[in-house]
Design a protein around this motif. Structure first.
Motif, short mmCIF file in Angstrom:
data_model
loop_
_atom_site.label_atom_id
_atom_site.label_comp_id
_atom_site.label_asym_id
_atom_site.label_seq_id
_atom_site.Cartn_x
_atom_site.Cartn_y
_atom_site.Cartn_z
N UNK A 58 30.23 -66.17 -50.51
CA UNK A 58 28.60 -65.45 -50.79
C UNK A 58 28.06 -65.64 -51.81
N UNK A 59 29.27 -65.09 -53.20
CA UNK A 59 27.98 -65.52 -54.44
C UNK A 59 27.91 -66.65 -54.73
N UNK A 60 28.74 -67.46 -54.33
CA UNK A 60 28.52 -69.46 -54.87
C UNK A 60 27.43 -70.05 -54.03
N UNK A 61 27.93 -68.88 -53.26
CA UNK A 61 26.24 -70.02 -52.22
C UNK A 61 24.89 -69.17 -52.48
N UNK A 62 24.72 -67.83 -52.64
CA UNK A 62 23.09 -67.35 -53.66
C UNK A 62 22.46 -68.29 -54.91
N UNK A 63 24.15 -68.79 -56.00
CA UNK A 63 23.63 -69.60 -56.57
C UNK A 63 23.17 -70.61 -56.64
N UNK A 64 23.58 -71.80 -55.01
CA UNK A 64 23.54 -72.84 -55.01
C UNK A 64 22.21 -73.39 -53.99
N UNK A 65 21.90 -72.15 -53.33
CA UNK A 65 20.57 -72.01 -52.66
C UNK A 65 19.87 -71.70 -53.79
N UNK A 66 19.29 -70.73 -54.51
CA UNK A 66 17.99 -70.75 -54.90
C UNK A 66 18.55 -71.97 -55.83
N UNK A 67 19.55 -72.07 -56.76
CA UNK A 67 18.73 -73.84 -57.73
C UNK A 67 18.09 -74.54 -56.88
N UNK A 68 18.40 -74.87 -56.02
CA UNK A 68 17.97 -76.11 -54.89
C UNK A 68 16.12 -75.46 -54.46
N UNK A 69 16.54 -74.33 -53.91
CA UNK A 69 15.17 -73.78 -53.62
C UNK A 69 13.69 -73.64 -54.67
N UNK A 70 14.45 -72.87 -55.64
CA UNK A 70 13.05 -72.99 -57.22
C UNK A 70 13.45 -73.74 -58.28
N UNK A 71 14.16 -75.08 -58.25
CA UNK A 71 14.17 -75.38 -59.40
C UNK A 71 13.91 -77.46 -58.80
N UNK A 72 15.12 -77.36 -57.90
CA UNK A 72 14.49 -79.16 -57.15
C UNK A 72 13.85 -78.97 -56.02
N UNK A 73 13.17 -78.28 -55.49
CA UNK A 73 12.01 -78.54 -54.31
C UNK A 73 11.28 -78.16 -55.29
N UNK A 74 10.57 -77.30 -55.77
CA UNK A 74 9.30 -78.17 -56.77
C UNK A 74 8.77 -79.20 -56.88
N UNK A 75 9.11 -79.61 -57.47
CA UNK A 75 9.29 -81.46 -58.63
C UNK A 75 8.26 -81.90 -57.22
N UNK A 76 9.58 -81.74 -56.34
CA UNK A 76 9.40 -83.34 -54.85
C UNK A 76 7.47 -82.65 -54.29
N UNK A 77 7.35 -81.04 -54.57
CA UNK A 77 6.22 -81.24 -54.00
C UNK A 77 5.05 -81.33 -54.79
N UNK A 78 5.37 -81.40 -55.62
CA UNK A 78 4.40 -81.94 -56.96
C UNK A 78 4.31 -83.73 -57.38
N UNK A 79 5.48 -84.46 -57.01
CA UNK A 79 5.04 -85.44 -56.50
C UNK A 79 4.22 -86.42 -55.65
N UNK A 80 3.98 -84.91 -54.35
CA UNK A 80 3.50 -85.70 -53.46
C UNK A 80 2.13 -85.12 -54.06
N UNK A 81 1.80 -84.19 -53.82
CA UNK A 81 0.43 -82.98 -53.80
C UNK A 81 -0.17 -83.51 -55.12
N UNK A 82 0.90 -83.68 -56.55
CA UNK A 82 0.28 -83.92 -58.07
C UNK A 82 -0.28 -85.69 -58.00
N UNK A 83 -0.11 -86.32 -57.63
CA UNK A 83 0.04 -88.01 -56.93
C UNK A 83 -1.20 -88.11 -56.11
#
Length: 238
Positions: free
Chosen positions: A53-78
């Motif tokens: 559970x601990x390692x899962x929380x860390x992995x999901x938080x990183x992917x969702x909070x750091x990995x996802x937002x730039x992908x959205x900026x690539x679409x809606x900011x271009x």
């Protein structure tokens, strides 16, 4: 419907080739798991009962909070946003396809941790598999919704990275996965309850769905959906 599924499948394939998503959804979380899994269980043998559970929380938080937002900026900011508008494609399609694609990637990463942890670190698997993966799905969805809000609200990549880090680091440090929450001062306990990582960890550690752990995640998800709707309407009017 077939066009929507095609869009999701296409986005998933594009994300596989994305270096940023590969790093934030696979490489860094799994490296953290490989290193910290051994350290956690060596320092505290009892950590094996909550290691997954601990390692899962860390992995999901990183992917969702750091990995996802730039992908959205690539679409809606271009210019991709203009292509959507010119061809009559709803703006929400980009958000939904990226959301579902990231959900699948994070679920794969979490499944790897679930399978490898008992073999590599003698970690105890969750007692009730349906409850655990149900809680995991809820936590991933809520975390991605927060990342979606960030991606729609902040257009500048540098500023987005800073804001994402400001949210990611406290959510990990105050969630209870690094050390017991009881050791924290009262103020930091209260702050930690504002982040989905705290409630997601509690929900996945429990063998049943407790309303007290589920309700905050539902509230955060509803608030994020409302903010995403407002963000999409703002982008459409620009």
């Amino acid at each position: 419907m077939s066009a929507f599924l095609y869009g999701v499948a296409l986005q998933w394939k594009l994300d596989i080739r994305s270096k940023s998503l590969l790093i934030t959804c696979y490489i860094v979380p799994l490296l953290f798991f490989a290193v910290m899994g051994g350290i956690f269980t060596s320092i505290n043998p009892e950590a094996k009962y909550t290691l997954i559970q601990s390692m899962t929380v860390m992995g999901v938080s990183m992917g969702a909070l750091i990995g996802l937002p730039p992908s959205l900026v690539e679409i809606y900011g271009s210019d991709i946003k203009k292509v959507y508008t010119a061809n009559g494609v709803p703006l929400y399609l980009g958000l939904v396809s990226i959301f579902l694609s990231a959900f699948i990637h994070l679920l794969i990463m979490c499944t790897i941790i679930y399978i490898v942890a008992p073999i590599a670190f003698n970690a105890a698997p969750p007692a009730r598999l349906p409850v655990y993966f149900g809680a995991l799905a809820i936590f991933i969805a809520v975390s991605l919704s927060i990342g979606s809000v960030l991606g729609l609200a902040v257009k500048n990549q540098a500023k987005l990275t800073m804001i994402s880090q400001v949210i990611f680091l406290p959510s990990i440090m105050l969630s209870g996965i690094m050390f017991p929450v009881d050791l924290l001062p009262r103020f930091f306990k209260i702050v930690g309850r504002l982040f989905p990582a705290t409630w997601g960890y509690k929900l996945m550690v429990a063998d049943v769905f407790y309303f007290g752990n589920l309700c905050p995640l539902v509230v955060i998800l509803i608030a994020a959906v409302i903010l995403c709707s407002i963000g999409l309407k703002r982008l459409q009017s620009e």
